[in-house]
Design an enzyme around this catalytic site. Structure first.
Site, short mmCIF file in Angstrom:
data_model
loop_
_atom_site.label_atom_id
_atom_site.label_comp_id
_atom_site.label_asym_id
_atom_site.label_seq_id
_atom_site.Cartn_x
_atom_site.Cartn_y
_atom_site.Cartn_z
N TYR A 1 17.23 18.44 -5.31
CA TYR A 1 17.56 19.29 -4.17
C TYR A 1 16.38 20.11 -3.68
O TYR A 1 16.53 21.24 -3.31
CB TYR A 1 18.71 20.24 -4.55
CG TYR A 1 19.99 19.51 -4.82
CD1 TYR A 1 20.77 19.06 -3.76
CD2 TYR A 1 20.41 19.28 -6.11
CE1 TYR A 1 21.94 18.38 -3.99
CE2 TYR A 1 21.59 18.60 -6.36
CZ TYR A 1 22.35 18.15 -5.29
OH TYR A 1 23.52 17.50 -5.54
N HIS B 1 21.78 21.99 0.20
CA HIS B 1 22.04 22.99 -0.85
C HIS B 1 21.60 24.38 -0.40
O HIS B 1 21.00 25.13 -1.18
CB HIS B 1 21.34 22.58 -2.15
CG HIS B 1 22.26 22.57 -3.33
ND1 HIS B 1 22.39 23.63 -4.17
CD2 HIS B 1 23.11 21.61 -3.79
CE1 HIS B 1 23.28 23.33 -5.12
NE2 HIS B 1 23.74 22.12 -4.91
#
Ligand code: MG
Length: 400
Positions: free
Chosen positions: A158, A208
């Site tokens: 991420y 995210h």
């Protein structure tokens, strides 16, 4: 069956996959009749257990299991302050368990109680990442071979490569990433993967909540040529208002919500059509009762569902997701982290994946059980959570 009442509510903690899972068991005055619900808040497991056993069990003892709606509001209002993640997970555990019990009493699966199936199986998306572009592609191709039509692609998890960053002296330990490097790498990734696989497979991506509002607008615009199925959590819940600008400038579909706890975080996004998919974590909003209402609310505005389905949801929670998916006309996609063999042993009746679709079974209630003896063999570990200690290149802490 006469008046069936709650006898006791308890929390079962288990970590068969080394992820803390919390399952609530609601026991009734009928010896063989009980229900299960997911209350998994993996990083505060003891707080949820305490909430369930010290506060909810005495509150609910003797109440009629039939009254799910009343019991949900009773739990929600009882501590005066509402919508916190610990309380909501505890509420969810009880709520799902009551739906499970109601299904068992009616001899019907929960999806039948909720209106019946709109579809036979729920299409899933899987997660493909890798340290290099080639590795990501290889993982995407593995899923395509398994007939999965929707794949979420991430280069370096991420946020890209932390090892190349120039940090100030004395910077704290943490999970470092550089938002600019991450955005640039993500664009390269989509260019590469689309160039190799074409447009027959749907691609997704999860930000995210790691970029700023204006970066989110830019990324959504620049991703347009790659035609994403959706861009996930491009902003934090606190920065939802940026979506007005994003929507006026980009047609990349937006999925938001795995961090939401409070209806006020999502109602204006849906009513103003600022998102395309709602992807709340069902136990974080309080279970099946509020999730079903949310799905119906979304249907009015053409917003589809994409319930959060990562590894830190118990198989009971995954099963609740699938029951909702089968029922909701406006179902979009189901995230599927997978249920491995160990989890299937601990949770008999877990949902099954086949050729890109996940299925419930036709047993009454949620159709899933827990082998408590086996669950005990995988104790939870209480430790300091490190993956959420996310930091920017200058060492400042950022949303994880
Ligand atoms: Mg996500």
């Amino acid at each position: 069956m006469g008046n069936v009442v709650i006898r006791k509510v308890r929390a079962i903690l288990t970590a068969p996959n080394n992820i803390n899972l919390i399952v609530v068991k609601v026991e009734t005055n009928e010896p063989e009749l009980y229900g299960l619900g997911c209350a998994t808040f993996a990083y505060r497991e003891n707080a949820v257990k305490l909430m369930v056993e010290e506060y909810f069990s005495p509150l609910l003892e003797g109440r009629n299991v039939a009254d799910i709606e009343d019991i949900w509001h009773l739990m929600n209002n009882n501590s005066y302050w509402r919508n916190g993640p610990v309380t909501n997970n505890a509420i969810s555990g009880v709520d799902m368990a009551l739906w499970d019990i109601k299904g068992k009493m009616a001899n019907m699966p929960v999806y039948d109680l909720l209106g019946g199936k709109s579809r036979q199986g729920a299409a899933v998306y899987r997660h493909a990442d890798g340290a290099s572009l080639e590795q990501v592609l290889e993982n995407v191709q593995k899923f395509i071979e398994q007939k999965v039509r929707h794949v979420r692609v991430q280069w370096g998890g991420y946020g890209g490569r932390a090892d190349t960053l120039n940090k100030p002296d004395g910077a704290s330990d943490g999970v470092y990433y550089d938002p600019d490097q991450y955005v640039n790498n993500t664009l390269k990734l989509f260019d590469y993967v689309r160039g190799k696989i074409g447009f027959d497979t749907e691609l997704l991506h999860d930000c995210h909540e790691r970029i700023t509002g204006i970066e989110a607008v830019r990324l959504a615009k620049q991703l347009e040529p790659y035609r994403l199925f959706f861009l996930e959590d491009v902003l934090s819940p606190e920065q939802g208002e940026w979506l007005r600008m994003l929507r006026s400038q980009s047609c990349t579909p937006i999925a938001l919500g795995e961090l939401y706890n409070n209806p006020k975080e999502w109602d204006y996004l849906i009513a103003n059509r600022l998102i395309d998919f709602i992807r709340v974590h069902v136990s974080q909003i309080g279970g099946i009762t509020p999730a079903r209402k949310l799905a119906v609310f979304c249907e009015q505005f053409g917003v589809r569902t994409a319930w959060h389905g990562p590894g830190d949801v118990s198989p009971v929670g995954h099963m609740a997701n699938v029951h909702l998916d089968l029922v909701s006309h406006n179902f979009g996609i189901q995230e599927w982290a997978g249920v491995n063999e160990t989890l299937h042993e601990v949770f008999p009746g877990s949902p099954q994946l086949k050729d890109g679709y996940v299925y419930a079974n036709d047993r009454p209630g949620l159709g899933i059980d827990i082998n408590e003896e086996l669950a005990e063999k995988y104790p939870c570990k209480t430790q300091v959570t490190t993956w959420t200690q996310t930091r920017l290149p200058d060492g400042s802490i950022n949303t994880p």
